[in-house]
Design a protein around this motif. Structure first.
Motif, PDB file in Angstrom:
ATOM      1  N   ALA A 125       0.808  -1.222   0.000  1.00 28.12           N
ATOM      2  CA  ALA A 125       0.000   0.000   0.000  1.00 28.12           C
ATOM      3  C   ALA A 125       0.841   1.273   0.000  1.00 28.12           C
ATOM      4  CB  ALA A 125      -0.946  -0.002   1.201  1.00 28.12           C
ATOM      5  N   GLU A 126       2.056   1.233   0.536  1.00 26.59           N
ATOM      6  CA  GLU A 126       2.871   2.452   0.522  1.00 26.59           C
ATOM      7  C   GLU A 126       3.255   2.859  -0.905  1.00 26.59           C
ATOM      8  OE1 GLU A 126       7.050   2.521   1.929  1.00 26.59           O
ATOM      9  OE2 GLU A 126       6.868   0.352   2.049  1.00 26.59           O
ATOM     10  N   TRP A 127       3.089   1.938  -1.858  1.00 26.86           N
ATOM     11  CA  TRP A 127       3.380   2.224  -3.267  1.00 26.86           C
ATOM     12  C   TRP A 127       2.092   2.327  -4.076  1.00 26.86           C
ATOM     13  CZ3 TRP A 127       7.979   3.717  -5.070  1.00 26.86           C
ATOM     14  CH2 TRP A 127       9.068   3.556  -4.212  1.00 26.86           C
ATOM     15  N   THR A 137       0.493   9.637  -9.543  1.00 23.04           N
ATOM     16  CA  THR A 137       0.519  10.578  -8.437  1.00 23.04           C
ATOM     17  C   THR A 137       0.394   9.793  -7.141  1.00 23.04           C
ATOM     18  OG1 THR A 137      -1.879  10.937  -8.533  1.00 23.04           O
ATOM     19  CG2 THR A 137      -0.492  12.481  -9.757  1.00 23.04           C
ATOM     20  N   GLY A 138       1.070  10.285  -6.126  1.00 18.50           N
ATOM     21  CA  GLY A 138       1.024   9.657  -4.807  1.00 18.50           C
ATOM     22  C   GLY A 138       0.453  10.630  -3.804  1.00 18.50           C
ATOM     23  N   VAL A 143       3.474  14.552  -9.980  1.00 21.06           N
ATOM     24  CA  VAL A 143       3.339  13.542 -11.026  1.00 21.06           C
ATOM     25  C   VAL A 143       4.687  12.872 -11.255  1.00 21.06           C
ATOM     26  CG1 VAL A 143       2.802  13.123 -13.463  1.00 21.06           C
ATOM     27  CG2 VAL A 143       1.430  14.739 -12.141  1.00 21.06           C
ATOM     28  N   ALA A 144       4.681  11.552 -11.188  1.00 20.37           N
ATOM     29  CA  ALA A 144       5.871  10.770 -11.512  1.00 20.37           C
ATOM     30  C   ALA A 144       5.732  10.261 -12.940  1.00 20.37           C
ATOM     31  CB  ALA A 144       6.020   9.588 -10.548  1.00 20.37           C
ATOM     32  N   LEU A 145       6.797  10.426 -13.714  1.00 20.17           N
ATOM     33  CA  LEU A 145       6.823   9.908 -15.075  1.00 20.17           C
ATOM     34  C   LEU A 145       7.073   8.410 -15.012  1.00 20.17           C
ATOM     35  CD1 LEU A 145       9.182  12.610 -16.647  1.00 20.17           C
ATOM     36  CD2 LEU A 145       6.688  12.706 -16.308  1.00 20.17           C
ATOM     37  N   VAL A 146       6.407   7.659 -15.873  1.00 16.73           N
ATOM     38  CA  VAL A 146       6.547   6.201 -15.911  1.00 16.73           C
ATOM     39  C   VAL A 146       7.227   5.827 -17.221  1.00 16.73           C
ATOM     40  CG1 VAL A 146       5.327   3.995 -15.836  1.00 16.73           C
ATOM     41  CG2 VAL A 146       4.476   5.954 -14.498  1.00 16.73           C
TER      42      VAL A 146
END
Length: 169
Positions: A125-127, A137-138, A143-146
């Motif tokens: 769940a932390e991820w 997004t966390g 925003v994290a690029l994938v």
């Protein structure tokens, strides 16, 4: 992504006489199960940059994410060629893997949703990620690029017995 079976080669120069090539299916299992990878990129001045990160193996490729302002993302914007490595921190036993390829950004919302589900299933769940603006997004909202890296060439370094297997795609 179309799955490709690689050409498998055992390099007998770097192994023990009883060594055999590692099957690609075994390597895929190790890639899927590995928790930590080392990503190597190239800085604008040509120096290497290496950083640890989690990654997910899905549909014949490794997937990782990074913030747009992080060094690895800036490196990838200039040169998308990467190497991802994983393995065991031991001299005897296990197998170390090296995957060479081109990092391609994933922006399709449905694909990102699948990858976000896989990330949480693997890392907990932390991820947890939501999909927004072509990335993950966390909790902090950035925003994290994938990125996806389909292997072009991969190596497996067996350590019981010592061996070197190369897979060419």
């Amino acid at each position: 992504m179309a799955l490709t079976q690689p050409r498998t080669e055992l390099d007998t120069r770097y192994g023990e006489p009883e060594a055999a090539a590692i099957a690609w299916t075994e390597a895929e299992g190790l890639l899927a199960g590995a928790e930590l990878f080392w990503l190597s990129t190239v800085r604008p001045d040509g120096r290497p940059h290496v950083t640890p990160l989690p990654a997910v193996w899905a549909d014949g490729a490794l997937h990782f994410c990074t913030g747009a302002a992080e060094r690895k993302a800036m490196n990838l914007a200039r040169n998308p060629e990467v190497v991802l490595t994983t393995g065991v921190n031991a001299l005897h036993g296990g197998c170390d893997l090296v995957v060479e390829g081109t990092a391609v950004r994933v922006t399709d919302a449905s694909r990102l949703t699948v990858l976000a589900t896989l990330w949480e299933a693997k890392y907990g769940a932390e991820w947890h990620f939501d999909v927004q603006d072509g990335g993950f997004t966390g909790g902090e909202g950035n925003v994290a690029l994938v990125f996806e890296v389909a292997p072009r060439t991969a190596f497996g370094f067996g350590k019981a017995p010592y061996s070197q297997t190369r897979w060419r795609f």
